[in-house]
Design a protein around this motif. Sequence first.
Motif, PDB file in Angstrom:
ATOM      1  N   GLN A  46       0.832  -1.203   0.000  1.00 37.63           N
ATOM      2  CA  GLN A  46       0.000   0.000   0.000  1.00 37.63           C
ATOM      3  C   GLN A  46       0.867   1.253   0.000  1.00 37.63           C
ATOM      4  OE1 GLN A  46      -2.311  -0.782   3.519  1.00 37.63           O
ATOM      5  NE2 GLN A  46      -3.940  -1.821   2.401  1.00 37.63           N
ATOM      6  N   ASP A  47       1.943   1.226   0.770  1.00 42.83           N
ATOM      7  CA  ASP A  47       2.852   2.372   0.812  1.00 42.83           C
ATOM      8  C   ASP A  47       3.480   2.640  -0.553  1.00 42.83           C
ATOM      9  OD1 ASP A  47       2.363   2.864   3.470  1.00 42.83           O
ATOM     10  OD2 ASP A  47       4.154   1.849   4.208  1.00 42.83           O
ATOM     11  N   VAL A  48       3.836   1.569  -1.261  1.00 44.12           N
ATOM     12  CA  VAL A  48       4.399   1.732  -2.602  1.00 44.12           C
ATOM     13  C   VAL A  48       3.387   2.406  -3.519  1.00 44.12           C
ATOM     14  CG1 VAL A  48       5.188   0.496  -4.660  1.00 44.12           C
ATOM     15  CG2 VAL A  48       6.049  -0.172  -2.411  1.00 44.12           C
ATOM     16  N   LEU A  49       2.145   1.931  -3.486  1.00 45.01           N
ATOM     17  CA  LEU A  49       1.100   2.519  -4.329  1.00 45.01           C
ATOM     18  C   LEU A  49       0.892   3.991  -3.994  1.00 45.01           C
ATOM     19  CD1 LEU A  49      -1.522  -0.374  -4.363  1.00 45.01           C
ATOM     20  CD2 LEU A  49      -0.319   0.557  -6.351  1.00 45.01           C
ATOM     21  N   ILE A  50       0.838   4.306  -2.703  1.00 47.63           N
ATOM     22  CA  ILE A  50       0.632   5.700  -2.280  1.00 47.63           C
ATOM     23  C   ILE A  50       1.785   6.582  -2.737  1.00 47.63           C
ATOM     24  CG2 ILE A  50       0.505   7.224  -0.267  1.00 47.63           C
ATOM     25  CD1 ILE A  50      -0.965   4.891   1.165  1.00 47.63           C
ATOM     26  N   THR A  51       3.006   6.104  -2.540  1.00 39.74           N
ATOM     27  CA  THR A  51       4.179   6.922  -2.883  1.00 39.74           C
ATOM     28  C   THR A  51       4.262   7.172  -4.376  1.00 39.74           C
ATOM     29  OG1 THR A  51       5.403   6.109  -0.969  1.00 39.74           O
ATOM     30  CG2 THR A  51       6.695   7.041  -2.770  1.00 39.74           C
ATOM     31  N   LEU A  52       3.962   6.167  -5.181  1.00 37.53           N
ATOM     32  CA  LEU A  52       4.093   6.321  -6.630  1.00 37.53           C
ATOM     33  C   LEU A  52       3.076   7.287  -7.217  1.00 37.53           C
ATOM     34  CD1 LEU A  52       4.909   2.663  -7.792  1.00 37.53           C
ATOM     35  CD2 LEU A  52       6.471   4.596  -7.495  1.00 37.53           C
ATOM     36  N   VAL A  53       2.020   7.618  -6.458  1.00 40.37           N
ATOM     37  CA  VAL A  53       1.049   8.610  -6.939  1.00 40.37           C
ATOM     38  C   VAL A  53       1.102   9.877  -6.076  1.00 40.37           C
ATOM     39  CG1 VAL A  53      -0.494   6.956  -8.027  1.00 40.37           C
ATOM     40  CG2 VAL A  53      -0.823   7.505  -5.608  1.00 40.37           C
ATOM     41  N   THR A  54       2.265  10.105  -5.455  1.00 37.53           N
ATOM     42  CA  THR A  54       2.467  11.316  -4.661  1.00 37.53           C
ATOM     43  C   THR A  54       3.655  12.083  -5.234  1.00 37.53           C
ATOM     44  OG1 THR A  54       1.669  10.112  -2.707  1.00 37.53           O
ATOM     45  CG2 THR A  54       2.740  12.236  -2.323  1.00 37.53           C
ATOM     46  N   GLU A  57       7.364  18.399  -6.245  1.00 39.48           N
ATOM     47  CA  GLU A  57       7.835  19.458  -7.140  1.00 39.48           C
ATOM     48  C   GLU A  57       9.229  19.937  -6.788  1.00 39.48           C
ATOM     49  OE1 GLU A  57       4.919  22.537  -7.168  1.00 39.48           O
ATOM     50  OE2 GLU A  57       3.372  21.282  -8.108  1.00 39.48           O
ATOM     51  N   THR A  58       9.720  19.568  -5.620  1.00 40.23           N
ATOM     52  CA  THR A  58      11.059  19.995  -5.206  1.00 40.23           C
ATOM     53  C   THR A  58      12.090  18.950  -5.617  1.00 40.23           C
ATOM     54  OG1 THR A  58      10.811  18.946  -3.041  1.00 40.23           O
ATOM     55  CG2 THR A  58      10.089  21.234  -3.257  1.00 40.23           C
ATOM     56  N   GLY A  59      13.354  19.302  -5.467  1.00 43.99           N
ATOM     57  CA  GLY A  59      14.428  18.378  -5.788  1.00 43.99           C
ATOM     58  C   GLY A  59      14.556  17.279  -4.754  1.00 43.99           C
ATOM     59  N   ARG A 120       9.937  12.517  -9.561  1.00 44.00           N
ATOM     60  CA  ARG A 120      10.214  12.723  -8.145  1.00 44.00           C
ATOM     61  C   ARG A 120       8.943  12.483  -7.344  1.00 44.00           C
ATOM     62  NH1 ARG A 120      12.696  17.021 -10.695  1.00 44.00           N
ATOM     63  NH2 ARG A 120      11.039  18.440 -10.027  1.00 44.00           N
ATOM     64  N   VAL A 121       9.074  11.730  -6.266  1.00 43.92           N
ATOM     65  CA  VAL A 121       7.924  11.426  -5.413  1.00 43.92           C
ATOM     66  C   VAL A 121       8.277  11.758  -3.966  1.00 43.92           C
ATOM     67  CG1 VAL A 121       6.920   9.648  -6.894  1.00 43.92           C
ATOM     68  CG2 VAL A 121       8.689   9.021  -5.221  1.00 43.92           C
ATOM     69  N   SER A 122       7.234  11.864  -3.158  1.00 39.79           N
ATOM     70  CA  SER A 122       7.413  12.225  -1.755  1.00 39.79           C
ATOM     71  C   SER A 122       6.919  11.104  -0.854  1.00 39.79           C
ATOM     72  CB  SER A 122       6.635  13.511  -1.445  1.00 39.79           C
ATOM     73  OG  SER A 122       6.744  13.850  -0.067  1.00 39.79           O
ATOM     74  N   THR A 123       7.693  10.808   0.185  1.00 41.12           N
ATOM     75  CA  THR A 123       7.294   9.812   1.170  1.00 41.12           C
ATOM     76  C   THR A 123       8.036  10.072   2.472  1.00 41.12           C
ATOM     77  OG1 THR A 123       7.148   7.432   1.659  1.00 41.12           O
ATOM     78  CG2 THR A 123       9.064   8.154   0.396  1.00 41.12           C
ATOM     79  N   GLN A 124       7.341   9.949   3.578  1.00 40.94           N
ATOM     80  CA  GLN A 124       7.938  10.110   4.903  1.00 40.94           C
ATOM     81  C   GLN A 124       8.712  11.425   5.049  1.00 40.94           C
ATOM     82  OE1 GLN A 124       9.868   6.515   6.441  1.00 40.94           O
ATOM     83  NE2 GLN A 124       8.914   5.341   4.814  1.00 40.94           N
ATOM     84  N   GLY A 125       8.184  12.460   4.430  1.00 39.48           N
ATOM     85  CA  GLY A 125       8.810  13.770   4.538  1.00 39.48           C
ATOM     86  C   GLY A 125      10.037  13.968   3.676  1.00 39.48           C
ATOM     87  N   GLU A 126      10.344  13.009   2.813  1.00 39.45           N
ATOM     88  CA  GLU A 126      11.513  13.103   1.934  1.00 39.45           C
ATOM     89  C   GLU A 126      11.067  13.080   0.474  1.00 39.45           C
ATOM     90  OE1 GLU A 126      14.351  13.707   3.112  1.00 39.45           O
ATOM     91  OE2 GLU A 126      14.566  12.776   5.079  1.00 39.45           O
ATOM     92  N   VAL A 127      11.958  13.528  -0.402  1.00 36.29           N
ATOM     93  CA  VAL A 127      11.723  13.507  -1.851  1.00 36.29           C
ATOM     94  C   VAL A 127      12.844  12.725  -2.502  1.00 36.29           C
ATOM     95  CG1 VAL A 127      11.547  14.896  -3.950  1.00 36.29           C
ATOM     96  CG2 VAL A 127      10.513  15.722  -1.815  1.00 36.29           C
ATOM     97  N   LEU A 128      12.480  11.834  -3.410  1.00 37.41           N
ATOM     98  CA  LEU A 128      13.481  11.084  -4.171  1.00 37.41           C
ATOM     99  C   LEU A 128      12.868  10.648  -5.486  1.00 37.41           C
ATOM    100  CD1 LEU A 128      13.892   7.526  -2.504  1.00 37.41           C
ATOM    101  CD2 LEU A 128      11.913   9.000  -2.207  1.00 37.41           C
ATOM    102  N   VAL A 130      11.664   8.080  -8.442  1.00 25.84           N
ATOM    103  CA  VAL A 130      11.031   6.759  -8.428  1.00 25.84           C
ATOM    104  C   VAL A 130      12.087   5.667  -8.533  1.00 25.84           C
ATOM    105  CG1 VAL A 130       9.621   5.186  -9.830  1.00 25.84           C
ATOM    106  CG2 VAL A 130       8.780   7.478  -9.284  1.00 25.84           C
ATOM    107  N   GLY A 131      13.096   5.899  -9.372  1.00 17.07           N
ATOM    108  CA  GLY A 131      14.150   4.901  -9.523  1.00 17.07           C
ATOM    109  C   GLY A 131      14.863   4.619  -8.217  1.00 17.07           C
ATOM    110  N   ASP A 132      15.193   5.678  -7.475  1.00 20.90           N
ATOM    111  CA  ASP A 132      15.849   5.492  -6.183  1.00 20.90           C
ATOM    112  C   ASP A 132      14.904   4.854  -5.164  1.00 20.90           C
ATOM    113  OD1 ASP A 132      18.550   6.280  -6.407  1.00 20.90           O
ATOM    114  OD2 ASP A 132      17.993   8.385  -6.418  1.00 20.90           O
ATOM    115  N   TYR A 133      13.649   5.262  -5.183  1.00 20.62           N
ATOM    116  CA  TYR A 133      12.672   4.704  -4.248  1.00 20.62           C
ATOM    117  C   TYR A 133      12.523   3.191  -4.459  1.00 20.62           C
ATOM    118  CZ  TYR A 133       8.160   3.766  -2.034  1.00 20.62           C
ATOM    119  OH  TYR A 133       7.142   3.230  -1.270  1.00 20.62           O
ATOM    120  N   LEU A 134      12.384   2.784  -5.698  1.00 21.54           N
ATOM    121  CA  LEU A 134      12.221   1.359  -5.974  1.00 21.54           C
ATOM    122  C   LEU A 134      13.513   0.596  -5.684  1.00 21.54           C
ATOM    123  CD1 LEU A 134      10.102   1.471  -9.258  1.00 21.54           C
ATOM    124  CD2 LEU A 134       9.307   1.215  -6.895  1.00 21.54           C
TER     125      LEU A 134
END
Length: 217
Positions: A46-54, A57-59, A120-128, A130-134
């Motif tokens: 669920q977290d993966v799904l949420i993050t990939l659609v979040t 706009e920042t670096g 770029r996606v956002s999760t847990q207050g960080e931005v990274l 998609v490639g790095d997230y996965l």
Amino acid sequence: MDLFTRSWTALRAAVADVPDGHFERPSGCTGWLVRDLVCHLVIDAQDVLITLVTPAETGPTVDAVTYWKLVDPPTGDDPLDALIPRLAAAYGEPGLLRHHLDDVGSAAGRAAELADPALRVSTQGEVLTVGDYLSAYVLEWTLHHLDLIAHLPSAAEPPVATLAATRALLEKIAGTPFPAVFSDEDALLIGTGRRPPSAVEVAELGDLAPKLPFVLG
């Protein structure tokens, strides 16, 4: 992203092959049964799904390595950790839990395959990206695959490539390599405290031994 798909597919296949009666066996996560671990994987999906659609706009603020932090060993006081066993028990039949993981997990897998690695996606207050997230999640899937099969000797092991990639990532997070004589699996199990090193392995670890385990959060 290929390693994400391979690690996640292998983990879900391993869960699908676990007999119903084995869901009550211990997992490699201290205090969790296999059913608890599988329930945790549902939440991860669920977290993966949420993050990939979040989208963000920042670096990027973190990458696949710095996404993970070295933290103190868990005390059992975390509310989510305490919730997992109750939620897992509420499923009742292992088949229901297995089905939910297959349903949500398949969706997370498809979403990852369709995602733009540069987004770029956002999760847990960080931005990274998609490639790095996965890439970061390859470590999550591989370690939990080892947790799943810890007391299920006949279960399929994680893919060799994802074990190697996870070891390399853990070494970057820790800022130090493990002894070359350690297999990737042993390096991960010992390095994250999933099993204690033998006397011989302690000698091989040298100055690294007192620094273990590396607990990730």
